[in-house]
Scaffold this motif. Structure first.
Motif, PDB file in Angstrom:
ATOM      1  N   VAL A   1       1.103  -0.668   0.210  1.00 46.39           N
ATOM      2  CA  VAL A   1       0.334   0.269   0.031  1.00 46.39           C
ATOM      3  C   VAL A   1       0.394   0.741  -0.248  1.00 46.39           C
ATOM      4  O   VAL A   1       0.841   2.691  -1.009  1.00 46.39           O
ATOM      5  N   ILE A   2       2.332   0.920   0.868  1.00 42.22           N
ATOM      6  CA  ILE A   2       2.814   2.606   0.670  1.00 42.22           C
ATOM      7  C   ILE A   2       3.686   2.152  -0.269  1.00 42.22           C
ATOM      8  O   ILE A   2       3.592   3.484  -0.757  1.00 42.22           O
ATOM      9  N   GLY A   3       3.993   1.706  -1.448  1.00 40.29           N
ATOM     10  CA  GLY A   3       4.585   1.413  -2.663  1.00 40.29           C
ATOM     11  C   GLY A   3       3.869   2.126  -3.582  1.00 40.29           C
ATOM     12  O   GLY A   3       4.604   2.106  -4.310  1.00 40.29           O
ATOM     13  N   GLY A   4       2.835   1.526  -3.467  1.00 38.31           N
ATOM     14  CA  GLY A   4       2.132   1.632  -4.412  1.00 38.31           C
ATOM     15  C   GLY A   4       1.245   0.220  -4.764  1.00 38.31           C
ATOM     16  O   GLY A   4       2.093  -0.396  -5.631  1.00 38.31           O
ATOM     17  N   ALA A   5       0.381   0.279  -5.288  1.00 37.06           N
ATOM     18  CA  ALA A   5      -0.097  -1.308  -5.484  1.00 37.06           C
ATOM     19  C   ALA A   5      -0.703  -1.668  -6.804  1.00 37.06           C
ATOM     20  O   ALA A   5       0.136  -3.096  -6.982  1.00 37.06           O
ATOM     21  N   ALA A   6      -1.054  -0.688  -7.528  1.00 41.10           N
ATOM     22  CA  ALA A   6      -0.431  -1.172  -9.055  1.00 41.10           C
ATOM     23  C   ALA A   6       1.368  -0.744  -9.208  1.00 41.10           C
ATOM     24  O   ALA A   6       1.451  -1.398 -10.417  1.00 41.10           O
ATOM     25  N   SER A   7       2.052  -0.703  -8.702  1.00 42.21           N
ATOM     26  CA  SER A   7       3.142  -0.659  -8.795  1.00 42.21           C
ATOM     27  C   SER A   7       4.126  -1.531  -7.903  1.00 42.21           C
ATOM     28  O   SER A   7       4.502  -1.617  -6.921  1.00 42.21           O
ATOM     29  N   VAL A   8       4.818  -2.508  -9.181  1.00 40.63           N
ATOM     30  CA  VAL A   8       5.288  -3.552  -8.600  1.00 40.63           C
ATOM     31  C   VAL A   8       6.556  -3.334  -7.772  1.00 40.63           C
ATOM     32  O   VAL A   8       7.632  -3.638  -7.402  1.00 40.63           O
ATOM     33  N   GLY A   9       7.522  -2.080  -8.626  1.00 40.12           N
ATOM     34  CA  GLY A   9       8.711  -1.736  -8.250  1.00 40.12           C
ATOM     35  C   GLY A   9       8.489  -1.439  -6.596  1.00 40.12           C
ATOM     36  O   GLY A   9       9.414  -1.623  -5.631  1.00 40.12           O
ATOM     37  N   GLY A  10       7.534  -0.265  -6.566  1.00 40.67           N
ATOM     38  CA  GLY A  10       6.734   0.207  -5.483  1.00 40.67           C
ATOM     39  C   GLY A  10       6.473  -0.319  -3.992  1.00 40.67           C
ATOM     40  O   GLY A  10       7.517  -0.585  -3.022  1.00 40.67           O
ATOM     41  N   ALA A  11       5.972  -1.531  -4.481  1.00 41.38           N
ATOM     42  CA  ALA A  11       5.585  -2.634  -3.938  1.00 41.38           C
ATOM     43  C   ALA A  11       7.295  -3.009  -3.079  1.00 41.38           C
ATOM     44  O   ALA A  11       6.933  -4.040  -1.509  1.00 41.38           O
ATOM     45  N   LEU A  12       8.241  -3.772  -3.748  1.00 45.89           N
ATOM     46  CA  LEU A  12       9.403  -4.077  -3.134  1.00 45.89           C
ATOM     47  C   LEU A  12      10.020  -3.052  -2.162  1.00 45.89           C
ATOM     48  O   LEU A  12      10.397  -3.328  -0.895  1.00 45.89           O
ATOM     49  N   VAL A  13      10.367  -1.645  -2.750  1.00 46.91           N
ATOM     50  CA  VAL A  13      10.624  -0.831  -2.366  1.00 46.91           C
ATOM     51  C   VAL A  13       9.804  -0.611  -1.048  1.00 46.91           C
ATOM     52  O   VAL A  13      10.200  -0.586   0.577  1.00 46.91           O
ATOM     53  N   GLY A  14       8.070   0.245  -0.492  1.00 42.93           N
ATOM     54  CA  GLY A  14       8.095  -0.103   0.683  1.00 42.93           C
ATOM     55  C   GLY A  14       8.003  -1.513   1.162  1.00 42.93           C
ATOM     56  O   GLY A  14       8.526  -1.346   2.753  1.00 42.93           O
ATOM     57  N   ALA A  15       7.635  -2.456   1.352  1.00 39.76           N
ATOM     58  CA  ALA A  15       8.056  -4.026   1.916  1.00 39.76           C
ATOM     59  C   ALA A  15       9.485  -3.816   2.082  1.00 39.76           C
ATOM     60  O   ALA A  15       9.402  -4.282   4.075  1.00 39.76           O
ATOM     61  N   VAL A  16      10.776  -3.422   2.092  1.00 42.07           N
ATOM     62  CA  VAL A  16      11.759  -3.502   2.387  1.00 42.07           C
ATOM     63  C   VAL A  16      11.821  -2.293   3.342  1.00 42.07           C
ATOM     64  O   VAL A  16      12.638  -2.293   5.158  1.00 42.07           O
ATOM     65  N   LEU A  17      10.663  -0.792   2.881  1.00 40.98           N
ATOM     66  CA  LEU A  17      11.475   0.106   4.332  1.00 40.98           C
ATOM     67  C   LEU A  17      10.876  -0.516   5.750  1.00 40.98           C
ATOM     68  O   LEU A  17      10.768  -0.300   6.332  1.00 40.98           O
ATOM     69  N   VAL A  18       9.194  -1.235   5.124  1.00 45.42           N
ATOM     70  CA  VAL A  18       8.545  -1.302   6.300  1.00 45.42           C
ATOM     71  C   VAL A  18       9.131  -2.179   6.769  1.00 45.42           C
ATOM     72  O   VAL A  18       9.420  -2.584   8.582  1.00 45.42           O
ATOM     73  N   ILE A  19       9.863  -3.508   6.525  1.00 48.62           N
ATOM     74  CA  ILE A  19      10.349  -5.208   7.258  1.00 48.62           C
ATOM     75  C   ILE A  19      11.650  -3.792   7.710  1.00 48.62           C
ATOM     76  O   ILE A  19      12.336  -4.689   9.002  1.00 48.62           O
ATOM     77  N   ALA A  20      12.618  -3.071   7.372  1.00 47.07           N
ATOM     78  CA  ALA A  20      13.538  -2.330   8.190  1.00 47.07           C
ATOM     79  C   ALA A  20      12.985  -1.352   8.715  1.00 47.07           C
ATOM     80  O   ALA A  20      13.519  -1.440  10.300  1.00 47.07           O
ATOM     81  N   GLY A  21      12.032  -1.452   8.995  1.00 46.45           N
ATOM     82  CA  GLY A  21      11.247   0.457  10.005  1.00 46.45           C
ATOM     83  C   GLY A  21      10.885  -1.425  11.345  1.00 46.45           C
ATOM     84  O   GLY A  21      11.118  -0.927  12.414  1.00 46.45           O
TER      85      GLY A  21
END
Length: 337
Positions: free
Chosen positions: A255-275
């Motif tokens: 949701v943070i990275g953009g549900a329709a964005s594959v690259g955004g989803a990857l980056v968003g997940a990395v940020l959330v898990i790291a956080g």
């Protein structure tokens, strides 16, 4: 203007995070490198979530199920076949795709909150099965002592945390690139068309249910491959790696990275898990509360926020139709035939 600013901000964050991931092995210690490798594996699962949630319009909380199937298949079956990483990737991807194929009758005709609950139930059932199948999975004690792999035939074993991180990063970049290439083809266009207006696509003669089944299996294969990377990263598996908390964090990252964005989803997940990993140390016992608040705030700060039509908000598609306002977007139809 606000939506353009959000897209620009997401692009800048994506570039910064990816550059940091490439440089990370030379800037962190071994323990942090191992955490980053595990985070990248979870980021690849988030890519599979984005395929279903953002591209196909199927919000899911169950991608930890093929993720677990791939991880245990890689550790148990892959270890008996070969110690080569690409073999383990193939075994894990097949296991994840097989589990996804087995659940097609449950999800192919359901939409919205219904499919969200179904996938959540599937994920929880897999965790219970893993915890009780002690002879194969080690049960709740976990599966330890997984041997190190080598990337390809003739190459040395991945003996250090930095080497395992490098292997994980290369595989994640390759698989994400492959997914992006496929989504640029006619397949991606048809999936997005079905997400935006199923009835019109079906009226044009397309077999929408078959398309949904196909992307469901493909997402399962991607999540299964991520399970193989988890084995490489930590050489230990436990049912706790695949519980509801992991599913919720992945969906938050998407949701943070953009549900329709594959690259955004990857980056968003990395940020959330790291956080999350940082919050567990900085705010012991309060991390789930902080992440839950972040989920709520994120949804309401996204373009359209609380003013999105209920049907769109219920399907968790914040990035769909970015070029139009919320009132101009087509309202998704109900369950597919």
């Amino acid at each position: 203007m606000r939506e353009e600013a959000v897209r620009t901000l997401r692009g800048g964050v994506a570039v910064a995070v990816l550059a940091g991931l490439v440089l990370a092995p030379w800037a962190v210690d071994d323990y942090t490198a191992a955490l980053l490798a595990r985070t990248l594996a979870l980021g690849l699962v988030a890519v599979s979530v984005a395929l279903l949630t953002g591209v196909a319009g199927l919000p899911t909380l169950g991608q930890t199920a093929p993720y677990a199937a791939g991880a245990y298949a890689s550790a148990v079956l892959g270890g008996q076949v070969s110690d080569v990483g690409v073999v383990h990737l193939a075994v894990a991807a097949v296991a994840g795709a097989a589990l996804a194929a087995a659940t097609i009758p449950l999800v192919v005709h359901a939409r919205g909150v219904i499919v969200l609950m179904i996938t959540l139930a599937v994920g929880e059932l897999v965790v219970i099965l893993v915890g009780r199948w002690r002879s194969v999975t080690g049960g709740t004690d976990g599966l330890a002592g997984v041997p190190a792999l080598r990337p390809l035939w003739g190459m040395p074993v991945l003996a250090t945390d930095r080497a395992r991180y490098g292997y994980t990063l290369v595989v994640v970049v390759a698989l994400v690139g492959l997914v992006l290439l496929v989504l640029r083809t006619r397949v991606g266009l048809l999936l997005r068309a079905g997400r935006d207006d199923e009835a019109r696509l079906r009226a044009s003669g397309h077999r929408v249910s078959l398309q949904v089944a196909g992307v469901h299996v493909a997402a399962g294969a991607v999540a299964g491959a991520a399970g193989s990377l988890l084995v490489v990263a930590q050489q230990y598996l436990s049912p706790a790696d695949f519980g509801f908390e992991t599913s919720a964090l992945l969906l938050l990252g998407v949701v943070i990275g953009g549900a329709a964005s594959v690259g955004g989803a990857l980056v968003g997940a990395v940020l959330v898990i790291a956080g999350r990993d940082w919050l567990f140390g900085a705010l012991p016992g309060q991390a789930p509360l902080v992440l839950g608040l972040a989920f709520v705030v994120t949804v309401y700060l996204l373009p359209g926020g609380a003013h999105r039509p209920p049907a769109v908000r219920g399907r968790l598609l914040p990035a769909v139709g970015a070029g139009r306002t919320a009132r101009e977007r087509p309202t998704p139809t109900g369950a597919r035939a």
